[in-house]
Write a protein that holds these residues in place. Sequence first.
Motif, PDB file in Angstrom:
ATOM      1  N   UNK A  74       0.943  -1.132  -0.131  1.00  0.00           N
ATOM      2  CA  UNK A  74      -0.131   0.049  -0.046  1.00  0.00           C
ATOM      3  C   UNK A  74       0.957   1.286  -0.116  1.00  0.00           C
ATOM      4  N   UNK A  75       0.553   2.229  -0.863  1.00  0.00           N
ATOM      5  CA  UNK A  75       1.368   3.298  -1.133  1.00  0.00           C
ATOM      6  C   UNK A  75       0.687   4.491  -1.103  1.00  0.00           C
ATOM      7  N   UNK A  76       1.067   5.916  -0.276  1.00  0.00           N
ATOM      8  CA  UNK A  76       0.207   6.807  -0.243  1.00  0.00           C
ATOM      9  C   UNK A  76       1.168   8.068  -0.185  1.00  0.00           C
ATOM     10  N   UNK A  77       1.320   8.756  -1.399  1.00  0.00           N
ATOM     11  CA  UNK A  77       2.191   9.822  -1.182  1.00  0.00           C
ATOM     12  C   UNK A  77       1.440  11.266  -1.016  1.00  0.00           C
ATOM     13  N   UNK A  78       1.802  11.914  -0.034  1.00  0.00           N
ATOM     14  CA  UNK A  78       1.163  13.506   0.272  1.00  0.00           C
ATOM     15  C   UNK A  78       2.326  14.383   0.553  1.00  0.00           C
ATOM     16  N   UNK A  79       1.869  15.590   0.519  1.00  0.00           N
ATOM     17  CA  UNK A  79       2.708  16.814   0.562  1.00  0.00           C
ATOM     18  C   UNK A  79       2.412  17.182   1.997  1.00  0.00           C
ATOM     19  N   UNK A  80       3.412  17.688   2.729  1.00  0.00           N
ATOM     20  CA  UNK A  80       3.540  18.326   3.913  1.00  0.00           C
ATOM     21  C   UNK A  80       4.279  19.722   3.837  1.00  0.00           C
ATOM     22  N   UNK A  81       4.448  20.541   4.849  1.00  0.00           N
ATOM     23  CA  UNK A  81       5.023  21.626   4.717  1.00  0.00           C
ATOM     24  C   UNK A  81       5.579  21.987   5.961  1.00  0.00           C
ATOM     25  N   UNK A  82       6.863  22.849   5.986  1.00  0.00           N
ATOM     26  CA  UNK A  82       7.134  23.282   7.477  1.00  0.00           C
ATOM     27  C   UNK A  82       7.973  24.395   7.002  1.00  0.00           C
ATOM     28  N   UNK A  92       3.573   4.004   3.896  1.00  0.00           N
ATOM     29  CA  UNK A  92       3.503   2.484   3.555  1.00  0.00           C
ATOM     30  C   UNK A  92       2.940   1.533   4.460  1.00  0.00           C
ATOM     31  N   UNK A  93       2.476   0.455   3.609  1.00  0.00           N
ATOM     32  CA  UNK A  93       1.979  -0.856   4.526  1.00  0.00           C
ATOM     33  C   UNK A  93       2.103  -1.989   3.716  1.00  0.00           C
ATOM     34  N   UNK A  94       3.061  -2.966   4.079  1.00  0.00           N
ATOM     35  CA  UNK A  94       3.370  -4.112   3.621  1.00  0.00           C
ATOM     36  C   UNK A  94       2.314  -5.165   3.741  1.00  0.00           C
ATOM     37  N   UNK A  95       1.863  -5.851   2.691  1.00  0.00           N
ATOM     38  CA  UNK A  95       0.819  -7.293   2.768  1.00  0.00           C
ATOM     39  C   UNK A  95       1.737  -8.603   2.880  1.00  0.00           C
ATOM     40  N   UNK A  96       2.972  -8.308   2.876  1.00  0.00           N
ATOM     41  CA  UNK A  96       3.509  -9.643   2.899  1.00  0.00           C
ATOM     42  C   UNK A  96       5.117  -9.530   3.206  1.00  0.00           C
ATOM     43  N   UNK A 107      15.134  -1.604   4.853  1.00  0.00           N
ATOM     44  CA  UNK A 107      14.102  -2.287   4.579  1.00  0.00           C
ATOM     45  C   UNK A 107      12.554  -1.403   4.952  1.00  0.00           C
ATOM     46  N   UNK A 108      11.502  -2.045   4.851  1.00  0.00           N
ATOM     47  CA  UNK A 108      10.349  -1.203   5.117  1.00  0.00           C
ATOM     48  C   UNK A 108      10.088  -1.084   6.412  1.00  0.00           C
ATOM     49  N   UNK A 109       9.455   0.143   6.760  1.00  0.00           N
ATOM     50  CA  UNK A 109       9.268   0.421   8.327  1.00  0.00           C
ATOM     51  C   UNK A 109       8.129  -0.255   8.658  1.00  0.00           C
ATOM     52  N   UNK A 110       8.085  -0.685   9.965  1.00  0.00           N
ATOM     53  CA  UNK A 110       6.859  -1.257  10.478  1.00  0.00           C
ATOM     54  C   UNK A 110       6.007  -0.180  10.803  1.00  0.00           C
ATOM     55  N   UNK A 111       4.728  -0.773  11.348  1.00  0.00           N
ATOM     56  CA  UNK A 111       3.771   0.401  11.896  1.00  0.00           C
ATOM     57  C   UNK A 111       4.581   1.195  13.305  1.00  0.00           C
ATOM     58  N   UNK A 112       4.358   2.349  13.290  1.00  0.00           N
ATOM     59  CA  UNK A 112       5.061   3.066  14.311  1.00  0.00           C
ATOM     60  C   UNK A 112       6.834   3.393  14.211  1.00  0.00           C
ATOM     61  N   UNK A 165      -4.998   0.549   7.810  1.00  0.00           N
ATOM     62  CA  UNK A 165      -5.089   2.103   7.831  1.00  0.00           C
ATOM     63  C   UNK A 165      -4.998   2.884   6.569  1.00  0.00           C
ATOM     64  N   UNK A 166      -4.216   2.111   5.750  1.00  0.00           N
ATOM     65  CA  UNK A 166      -4.179   2.587   4.306  1.00  0.00           C
ATOM     66  C   UNK A 166      -5.342   2.258   3.276  1.00  0.00           C
TER      67      UNK A 166
END
Length: 750
Positions: A74-82, A92-96, A107-112, A165-166
Amino acid sequence: MIRLGLRLTLSGGREAAARLAVIAAAVALGVGLLLSTLAALNAVTTQNNRNAWLNTGAVTAEQEHAPSTADPLWWLLRADNFDGHLIGRIDLAATGPHAPIPPGIPRLPGPGEFYASPALGALLRTVPADQLADRYPGHQVGTIGDSALPGPDSLVIVIGRTPAQLSGDPEARHVTSIMTASPADCSGSNCRVGTNSNGMDLILSVVAAALIFPVLILIATATRLAATRREQRFAAMRLIGATPRQVSAVSAVESSVAAVIGVAFGFGLFYLVRPLLAQVDFTNTPFFLSDLSLNATDVLLIALGVPVGAAVSARLALRRVQISPLGVTRRVTPRPPRAYRVIPLVAGLLELAYFIGRRPADSGGQIRAFLPGIFLVLGGIVFAGPWLTMIGGRLMARRTHRPARLVAGRRLSDDPKAGFRAVSGLVLALCITSAAVGVINALTAEQGVPQGSASLSSTVIGDYRHYDDHGNQLDSAASPPEALLSALRATAGVQGLTVIHADPHPAPSDHLAGGLATCAQLATLPTAFGHCPAGAQTASVGPSFSVVGLDRLLSWPAVWPSAPATAAQLQNLPVDQIVVATDGSKSAIEQARTLLATAYPDQEQPFTIAEDRSQMSQRLSGYQQLADVVIAVSFPVAGCSLAVSVAGGLRDRKRPFSLLRLTGVQLGVLRRVVMLESAVPLLVVAAVAIGTGFLTAQLFLQAQFGYSLRAPGAEYYLIIGGGLVAALAVIGSTLPLLTRITGPEVARNE
């Protein structure tokens, strides 16, 4: 003859050594600038390629047909600003266990968990958590590598989430591979990040036309240094029996030796200034040092092309010697330039004018349509320069009886090519600058977004509307809890707050309808957002307060019409936007943004109106950036060309000047002659070049956008005035050389 050429070049006395050193130094400077330009072009492409992975999730042939055994991601690209800086946020959310891994992380980051770029990681450690870190759940487990970052100051974060979540987010995508195709190879919605092929073609074309031209003039000017003295020497060789081929061989050796030495030092100069070049804000972000690289073609092109070009230039400079050596020894006046020299310039302007109302539809066609005209205009200015110089010289000679003006005018009339050659680089820079400023001013006036007051620009907006592919609104977010509103009001620097609820029954024909707001909340916002009529509790307002004053075709109302709903009824309606007015302080903006992002973690990130306008005019900002780079580079290069040419011209004429000194001409008169010989062609042709630059801008604007030229601001006049004053200062700096080369011993030795 090669041995003789080497001997004349390397063992020809102090004058030959000085000439060799000056030519080599000028060629080295030109080669260093040319290599820097080529390396910058390569860096733009390399930097753009590293944006490829951020376009993952776009529907492309690469991802549709690429076989893959990976688990979906699962892939979600968003724009933030500072603080006005864009942050790329990827959830990101891996399904396997075999889900694809983006570049730059092990590696892929896990939840949290999340990975952050070095620049963003530094901000997370130094900025108060309620202004930035609280937006991102979990803790940092690593740093994103340079291979995934456009530049060293890029702000990027990769956050681990759960599939649950995604999966419900309409913007999230199910992918089985990470995009590897460069943004330069895609178009449309497939290029959410980076510059597509049309944009890259535009950038490379503009840079090539505007930067390489002046640098080549500098190199050509350097290789022609002391051309008159060499003509005399080679003419003498012809008179004692040397064949044209032998003279050409000696000339080619002499020019090539200086060019080869200059090329070698030019490479050294490039690697010396390379770390400084990496800090130039060429594409709104600095380069990594490794981006500024040269490929084999670049190296061979410069290493072989410059010496060959120097030899060809020397060969062309000896046309009079090859045709008639007596013509040189007897100082025969060259044939004056003819009016046909303005034909390429007029042809370029007519070519641009032809496409008014006939603009090609695609960007590639537009580049093919406009670039030939632009090149014809730039080349036409240089080609027509000698004729314009001759006209200016004749007018000056006819209208004066002062000796300095008379000598300078006759000199320019007799040899206008030499007079114009000294100022050709600067004239070209003036034309480029005028055209760039003209285009940018018009685009800013037509496409630039009004910033409004400081309170308007610093307003933070959380936008919670979703749309389908056809632009139809799908849904809104849940109404904000009172705890969020209380926290926002309690934030230091927050001056007002309005919740815009979705109107269940909007007026179908009103573009500024679709939202509902309470009058008590509207009264806390800046007056630019409008207010309620007297006595009303709620008002029917626009669903998006981020477009206030944006659309010139719509009149943003000062008074919103009252709505039949009560303030209590609005609390049960979904929310389209939450508008938070601040005092403009960074702490107030970022704390309000963080509170909204935390309360709505699955929605688009909040933004300020200033940030929204800046992103909408990103292409315009890119044009402005290119114009600044072109102006900053072309003027110093032109100044170097001017200094080399004026100094070379003085050395070529040291015998005539010495004889004039012996006949009683004062040194001050000779100095005025030198100044006038450079200033007259500079001012005459500069006036034409500036007018041509603005005319070129007008034709391009009419053909490409349908816009008209706008009067330049004070900054333009400062640039042009400063450039002309600096040019006169460069000419003046060569005058002390006149004292040393006009002594009696020079005439005696000659």
